[in-house]
Design a protein around this motif. Sequence first.
Motif, mmCIF file in Angstrom:
data_model
loop_
_atom_site.group_PDB
_atom_site.id
_atom_site.type_symbol
_atom_site.label_atom_id
_atom_site.label_comp_id
_atom_site.label_asym_id
_atom_site.label_seq_id
_atom_site.Cartn_x
_atom_site.Cartn_y
_atom_site.Cartn_z
ATOM 1 N N GLY A 240 38.266 62.427 38.293
ATOM 2 C CA GLY A 240 38.109 61.866 39.627
ATOM 3 C C GLY A 240 38.315 60.369 39.701
ATOM 4 O O GLY A 240 38.156 59.772 40.773
ATOM 5 N N LEU A 241 38.670 59.758 38.583
ATOM 6 C CA LEU A 241 38.943 58.326 38.539
ATOM 7 C C LEU A 241 40.354 58.096 38.022
ATOM 8 O O LEU A 241 40.920 58.950 37.339
ATOM 9 N N ALA A 242 40.899 56.954 38.329
ATOM 10 C CA ALA A 242 42.221 56.601 37.809
ATOM 11 C C ALA A 242 42.083 56.026 36.403
ATOM 12 O O ALA A 242 41.033 55.465 36.057
ATOM 13 N N PRO A 243 43.104 56.163 35.559
ATOM 14 C CA PRO A 243 43.079 55.453 34.278
ATOM 15 C C PRO A 243 42.856 53.966 34.500
ATOM 16 O O PRO A 243 43.366 53.388 35.469
ATOM 17 N N LEU A 244 42.120 53.352 33.616
ATOM 18 C CA LEU A 244 41.754 51.947 33.775
ATOM 19 C C LEU A 244 42.794 51.036 33.127
ATOM 20 O O LEU A 244 43.415 51.409 32.124
ATOM 21 N N PRO A 245 42.978 49.838 33.653
ATOM 22 C CA PRO A 245 43.812 48.869 32.926
ATOM 23 C C PRO A 245 43.068 48.402 31.678
ATOM 24 O O PRO A 245 41.838 48.288 31.666
ATOM 25 N N VAL A 246 43.798 48.138 30.615
ATOM 26 C CA VAL A 246 43.209 47.582 29.403
ATOM 27 C C VAL A 246 42.963 46.098 29.633
ATOM 28 O O VAL A 246 43.845 45.375 30.107
ATOM 29 N N THR A 247 41.752 45.650 29.317
ATOM 30 C CA THR A 247 41.429 44.236 29.457
ATOM 31 C C THR A 247 40.916 43.698 28.122
ATOM 32 O O THR A 247 40.416 44.447 27.282
ATOM 33 N N ALA A 248 41.025 42.403 27.927
ATOM 34 C CA ALA A 248 40.562 41.761 26.703
ATOM 35 C C ALA A 248 39.075 41.468 26.807
ATOM 36 O O ALA A 248 38.590 41.003 27.851
#
Length: 405
Positions: free
Chosen positions: A187-195
């Motif tokens: 139910g959620l979108a894939p998350l962006p990778v963050t540092a």
Amino acid sequence: MADFGLIKSLARKTDTKIVMLVMDGLGGIPHPETLRTELEAAETHNLDRLARASQCGLSLPVAHGITPGSGPGHLALFGYDPIHYLIGRGILEALGLDMDVRAGDVAARGNFCTLGPDGLITDRRAGRISSDVTPGLTERLNRVSLRQAQAIARPGREHRFALLLRPAEGGPPLSHALTDSDPQREGLAPLPVTATEPWGEHTAEILNAFLDRATAAIANQHPANGLVLRGFSTRPDLPQMADVYGLTPIAIAPYPMYRGLAKLVGMNVVEAGDSIDDQIETARRHWDEHDFFFIHYKSTDSGGEDGDYDAKVEAINRLDRSLPALLDLDPDVLIVAGDHSTPTALAEHSWHPVPILIKSRHVARGFTEAFSERECLRGMLGTISATDIMPLALANAGKLDKFGA
């Protein structure tokens, strides 16, 4: 946690054999529909008989209230403090798949998933696609071109794969100080990778570019039309079981992550086969060469994660039917344990204590009537830290000298 310095000073070589059978995700809580845990519902005639002849209790993989991942849960079973020895899932998966992990590589564990038209995840495991499908998907990932890095994917079992990100020759170094793209929920979108640290920003940019291009490369596939990554990590340097415990350990585990972890702690990792019967036969073939046998059984966890009560119960039944062949090997110490609980009522890992039994000729018995959460609560072991299991195994096997005069 096991005091490695103390254990190493007391460890001695003997001919005795220790078997640690790990039923992944073993523990449960009463299901609201049956009011019984999966262990209580299963037909465990052999496990129950074994429990009556063993010392039983409950183990805590990390601490009260802390839900462990599979890596920390297994590290604790092997005596390593999982908080001190924190290992990312990615390196375990990559090593378990026999990938060529080099200095500077960053590894990640990947799931192929199903994305809806709105870009939201409808199934984190893409229906547990067949292992025959995954190689074609990873081949598409390996065709993704990047600047300043190379992405190398290798298929695992079902929906799983491992990814190595390798720095370009002469390019800037890569970092594993990154957040996951896997939200761990449907139910959620894939998350962006963050540092998580400033020096990880360059690697985060590379990975987000990879994820965009890789998702486009498999967008027309079904049901695996998306991917998520987690557990970014590099190869750590861990104390070796042979050095600390004086053991010659072997790992009999079909799934890559557990094979990778076994390699990191110095176990001999062999081909295990596809069933618990194959694994027990593998143990028999290698019986004369080793004195510690780690046998990993995955099916209990799979049923728990899927929220499939009947599947988890049947996985327990299946192992119970195979148990006599393991008992025929007549190990001096037999441990049946779990790395964590995965109640089907929750359909995910949980913080609940895990049943454990230790059988040897040195244990007091007769405190429990069956192998279940409620019965193990009555057991003589009580509730112990999972990191205390290895010292108990060594002591019961006569592999520890007396401490002090």
